[in-house]
Design a protein around this motif. Sequence first.
Motif, mmCIF file in Angstrom:
data_model
loop_
_atom_site.group_PDB
_atom_site.id
_atom_site.type_symbol
_atom_site.label_atom_id
_atom_site.label_comp_id
_atom_site.label_asym_id
_atom_site.label_seq_id
_atom_site.Cartn_x
_atom_site.Cartn_y
_atom_site.Cartn_z
ATOM 1 N N UNK A 21 14.026 -2.992 -31.341
ATOM 2 C CA UNK A 21 14.852 -3.047 -32.858
ATOM 3 C C UNK A 21 14.036 -3.453 -33.819
ATOM 4 N N UNK A 69 20.572 -3.067 -33.188
ATOM 5 C CA UNK A 69 20.838 -1.424 -33.739
ATOM 6 C C UNK A 69 21.831 -0.717 -34.440
ATOM 7 N N UNK A 124 31.302 10.525 -30.030
ATOM 8 C CA UNK A 124 31.652 10.795 -30.437
ATOM 9 C C UNK A 124 33.016 12.130 -30.415
ATOM 10 N N UNK B 139 14.976 -2.219 -37.509
ATOM 11 C CA UNK B 139 15.076 -0.551 -37.770
ATOM 12 C C UNK B 139 16.735 0.055 -36.786
ATOM 13 N N UNK B 140 17.994 -0.229 -37.481
ATOM 14 C CA UNK B 140 18.748 0.853 -36.553
ATOM 15 C C UNK B 140 18.896 2.003 -36.155
ATOM 16 N N UNK B 141 18.246 2.253 -36.664
ATOM 17 C CA UNK B 141 17.910 4.400 -36.452
ATOM 18 C C UNK B 141 17.958 4.638 -34.886
ATOM 19 N N UNK B 143 21.523 7.412 -32.214
ATOM 20 C CA UNK B 143 22.210 8.202 -32.091
ATOM 21 C C UNK B 143 23.618 7.918 -33.875
ATOM 22 N N UNK B 144 23.627 6.736 -33.571
ATOM 23 C CA UNK B 144 24.773 6.618 -33.924
ATOM 24 C C UNK B 144 24.856 5.837 -35.139
ATOM 25 N N UNK B 145 23.361 5.410 -35.571
ATOM 26 C CA UNK B 145 24.188 5.022 -37.376
ATOM 27 C C UNK B 145 22.554 4.848 -37.669
ATOM 28 N N UNK B 146 22.222 5.222 -39.187
ATOM 29 C CA UNK B 146 21.067 5.182 -39.662
ATOM 30 C C UNK B 146 20.529 3.933 -40.878
ATOM 31 N N UNK B 190 25.520 8.790 -40.979
ATOM 32 C CA UNK B 190 26.568 9.671 -40.893
ATOM 33 C C UNK B 190 27.956 8.548 -42.577
ATOM 34 N N UNK B 211 23.690 12.274 -40.026
ATOM 35 C CA UNK B 211 22.935 11.388 -39.035
ATOM 36 C C UNK B 211 21.580 11.860 -38.810
ATOM 37 N N UNK B 212 21.401 13.346 -39.689
ATOM 38 C CA UNK B 212 19.625 14.000 -40.133
ATOM 39 C C UNK B 212 18.875 14.235 -41.006
#
Lengths: 171, 316
Positions: A21, A69, A124, B139-141, B143-146, B190, B211-212
């Motif tokens: 994290x 996260x 998703x 840092x929580x970047x 697949x789901x969130x940035x 997103x 998310x890109x």
Amino acid sequence: MKSLRLLMPVLSVAVLTLAAALPWGLAAEDRFVLPLLPVIAIYQWTLDPDAWLPEWAIFIAGLTLDVLTQGPLGYWALVYLFTYIVALFASRVPAEAAARRMALLASAIVAVTGFSWALASFYFLQLLDWQPYARSTLITILAAFVLVPLLSVFRFRSRPARGIRLTRGGG
Amino acid sequence: MTRLKDHNLFLRRTDHAAPGKRVRPVLLLLVFAASGLMLLSRLDHSMLGDVRWRAASWLTPVLQGAMIPAAPVREIGRSISTQVDLGNELERLRQENQKLESWKWRAQQLEGKVADLEALAKVVPEQKIDFITSRVISDASGAFVRSVTIDAGQARNVKEGYPVVNADGLVGRIVDVGPNAARVLLATDLNSRIPVRIGPNAVRGILAGDNSSRPKLIYIPDDANIAIGDDVATSGTGGLFPAGLRLGAVAGNLSVPRVALRADLDRLDYVSVLFFADPFRDLTDELSNRKPAGEANNTASPANASLGNASPGKAK
């Protein structure tokens, strides 16, 4: 010292989970490799019949990572429990040679990453880009070459002294 | 032979006295629990969000502690990557410096003109926005969130909705605030939507994260005249962000325009939180809290009270 030996598997998983994290300055697409590092630790400790790594500790490690996260709760918990199941199956496969053991670990990493991709896609309800996952799988397999010997050192040190016991009257 | 087999058996028994691990019922229970939590997350249950952020706040001291040994490692990695790219970086800086020299002269000329015009038109001076600078601790970047977590929260007067910038431009905005930590939703997430103006024609649009690394530009008028390389900045529409915060430049394909952000969101060390409150929200609150004539004079609305609290910190 005895308690430290006992807690070594849980501690190593906790440290790697926390490290996943932290902001290491990696590109967002490459950050997926970090949560896969505890996967190596969970796999290795599960193979060791003497190591104390209960299922609930794995679940909590995953849940902590989900909280840190900001992803969906239960995602990494499920992925880590899947790793545990994969390791249980792998422990039944005879693998004496180091190369065979590494091949098994690489297969486990591929299976776990595939599962995490499928789970994220299911979440998703659309097929996600598989390339970051594939890239992370390769990097994790490479990282395993460093992490596995390191864990083996802890494993060796944390293992209680064991040998052929000589008992009076034994045949 | 039998003796040898027995010996082998004996050795195996002493060497692997502990039986192999097995699938226990608790494992199935935990799998069900994890699946249930994931389903609740998918349904966006409000209770989960609250519990999650509270738990993340509790973990803030742990993350702050973990950053101490992690920071030198990160610094070493950064210096290695800088050394590798040093030649290209020098050349880029040399070219940029040449451009900036000419721009500096032009900016000075324009600054003088603008000051004269403002004085003629008796323009109300722009209110400066106070800010605090905080360290990124998580840092929580993925697949789901940035998003990233910073180590400043309610104790530092950080509130939800405040814009977050660094030296390169807008980074995102505060979406969750704890006592000593806050979560910043990055512009690439997103769920991020930022009203922007594009290029010299000030074309209005929305910067939408997906998310890109390069967010999309949406809701641009069909006849809009934009080009690759046009600057993108916040428009201030809706009052979420102050107008004129730099974001980046138009990049990629003009049929699906994207924005190459100036700020490197993957390598955030320190960020600044702007104490910019939505003026429309304050106005709405004030109107809704206004009491009948006669009572209103000796009471202050919560909106005014909050402004009053924030005003000592505002730099003029």
